[in-house]
Write an enzyme that holds these catalytic residues in place. Sequence first.
Site, PDB file in Angstrom:
ATOM      1  N   LEU A  25      -9.725  -7.872   6.211  1.00 55.54           N
ATOM      2  CA  LEU A  25      -8.850  -6.978   7.088  1.00 55.54           C
ATOM      3  C   LEU A  25      -7.488  -7.527   6.975  1.00 55.54           C
ATOM      4  O   LEU A  25      -6.546  -6.580   7.257  1.00 55.54           O
ATOM      5  CB  LEU A  25      -9.442  -6.885   8.379  1.00 55.54           C
TER       6      LEU A  25
ATOM      7  N   GLU B 166      -4.618 -11.610   7.247  1.00 61.58           N
ATOM      8  CA  GLU B 166      -4.555 -12.865   7.182  1.00 61.58           C
ATOM      9  C   GLU B 166      -3.199 -13.200   7.621  1.00 61.58           C
ATOM     10  O   GLU B 166      -2.195 -12.349   7.503  1.00 61.58           O
ATOM     11  CB  GLU B 166      -4.971 -13.301   5.607  1.00 61.58           C
ATOM     12  N   GLY B 167      -3.071 -14.510   8.188  1.00 57.67           N
ATOM     13  CA  GLY B 167      -1.672 -14.825   8.444  1.00 57.67           C
ATOM     14  C   GLY B 167      -1.747 -16.327   8.973  1.00 57.67           C
ATOM     15  O   GLY B 167      -2.857 -16.691   9.765  1.00 57.67           O
ATOM     16  N   GLY B 168      -0.757 -17.005   8.734  1.00 61.47           N
ATOM     17  CA  GLY B 168      -0.794 -18.513   9.161  1.00 61.47           C
ATOM     18  C   GLY B 168      -2.153 -19.209   8.776  1.00 61.47           C
ATOM     19  O   GLY B 168      -2.327 -19.350   7.489  1.00 61.47           O
ATOM     20  N   PHE B 169      -2.682 -19.552   9.601  1.00 62.66           N
ATOM     21  CA  PHE B 169      -4.143 -20.443   9.181  1.00 62.66           C
ATOM     22  C   PHE B 169      -5.476 -19.703   9.622  1.00 62.66           C
ATOM     23  O   PHE B 169      -6.332 -20.179   9.832  1.00 62.66           O
ATOM     24  CB  PHE B 169      -4.052 -21.857  10.065  1.00 62.66           C
ATOM     25  N   SER B 170      -5.476 -18.515   9.788  1.00 59.59           N
ATOM     26  CA  SER B 170      -6.499 -17.691  10.002  1.00 59.59           C
ATOM     27  C   SER B 170      -6.726 -16.255   9.110  1.00 59.59           C
ATOM     28  O   SER B 170      -5.689 -15.990   8.557  1.00 59.59           O
ATOM     29  CB  SER B 170      -6.438 -17.061  11.517  1.00 59.59           C
TER      30      SER B 170
ATOM     31  N   LYS C 168     -13.206 -13.484  12.679  1.00 56.19           N
ATOM     32  CA  LYS C 168     -11.735 -14.102  12.642  1.00 56.19           C
ATOM     33  C   LYS C 168     -11.981 -15.679  12.328  1.00 56.19           C
ATOM     34  O   LYS C 168     -12.778 -16.531  12.937  1.00 56.19           O
ATOM     35  CB  LYS C 168     -10.936 -14.202  14.211  1.00 56.19           C
TER      36      LYS C 168
ATOM     37  N   ASP D 157       2.043 -13.614  24.351  1.00 52.95           N
ATOM     38  CA  ASP D 157       2.434 -13.088  23.179  1.00 52.95           C
ATOM     39  C   ASP D 157       1.935 -11.255  22.906  1.00 52.95           C
ATOM     40  O   ASP D 157       1.421 -11.053  22.122  1.00 52.95           O
ATOM     41  CB  ASP D 157       1.894 -13.971  21.860  1.00 52.95           C
TER      42      ASP D 157
END
Length: 305
Positions: free
Chosen positions: A26, A28-32, A49, A148
Amino acid sequence: MGQTMCVCSRASIIIDNKKYYFVQKLDEGGFSFVDLVEGVKDGHFYALKRILCHDREGRQEAQTEVEMHQMFNHPNVLSLVAHAFVDHGAKTEAWLLLPYMRKGSLWSVLEKLRDKGSSMPEKQILQIFRGICSGLKAIHDKGYAHRDIKPTNVLLDEDDRPVLMDLGSMNRARIEVRGSREAMTIQDWAAQRCTISYRAPELFNVESHCIIDERTDIWSLGCVLYCMMMLEGPYDLIFQKGDSVALAVQNPVSIPPSCRYSEGLQMLLSSIMVSNPQERPNINWVLDQVQDLQSRSPNTQTNMV
């Protein structure tokens, strides 16, 4: 990354003794990474996640995110179905099994409206915004701040019920800053964890002796409301052009003359987006204003194209 490929190639995972089939990636970004999975027994879809924890600090951050989810049982805050920590030598993956919402994020809905040259009816804006405020009130009532809030961190179900997600940046609402070193620590943290075009003014240049509180979320909330009305955040273009967002947020928000929403909604937006945090309202006041607007114009369909 090897483990990630392994999970996908096996096509199934087990959490809390329950089996889930991998369906597709679905996001992805950074470390996840976020995958769509299906429960073998119940046939329901879930969002899995997976957070890559490279050290002890990373594992603690993932554990904190788990604990933040477990703290809430509210229809407008994303619940945690199950979780697990999977060790691979010195590294760990945190698996967070979350409800899957087919409609996606508020941002994806707004993008589709913009692509069609359409806009969101005021009645729908108020309905969604009220739900966002309710979720934020639940967080603030527990003594925490989200830090955030933005359209990509709001999911919508088929009935337009908004759900706040990505609780990894949450921390105690009230932070007392004592000295320039602490101020710089908070400022650096905000630069990493709080999206720049939705970041409150007081987080750009943290004063050496001050109190940062949950009203950072109120500013971000105002940016989200602006985005729902104008289909882009108030500081998105400034950031994209490379101009200073830190400087721009010191001035009153400018509502374009072309805005065709009600005067009441525009006044609410202006009341929320106040640069001085001491003059910014709390979530209870905002929620009261939204409910009042709904009661005064329950059938408003302003600006529907």
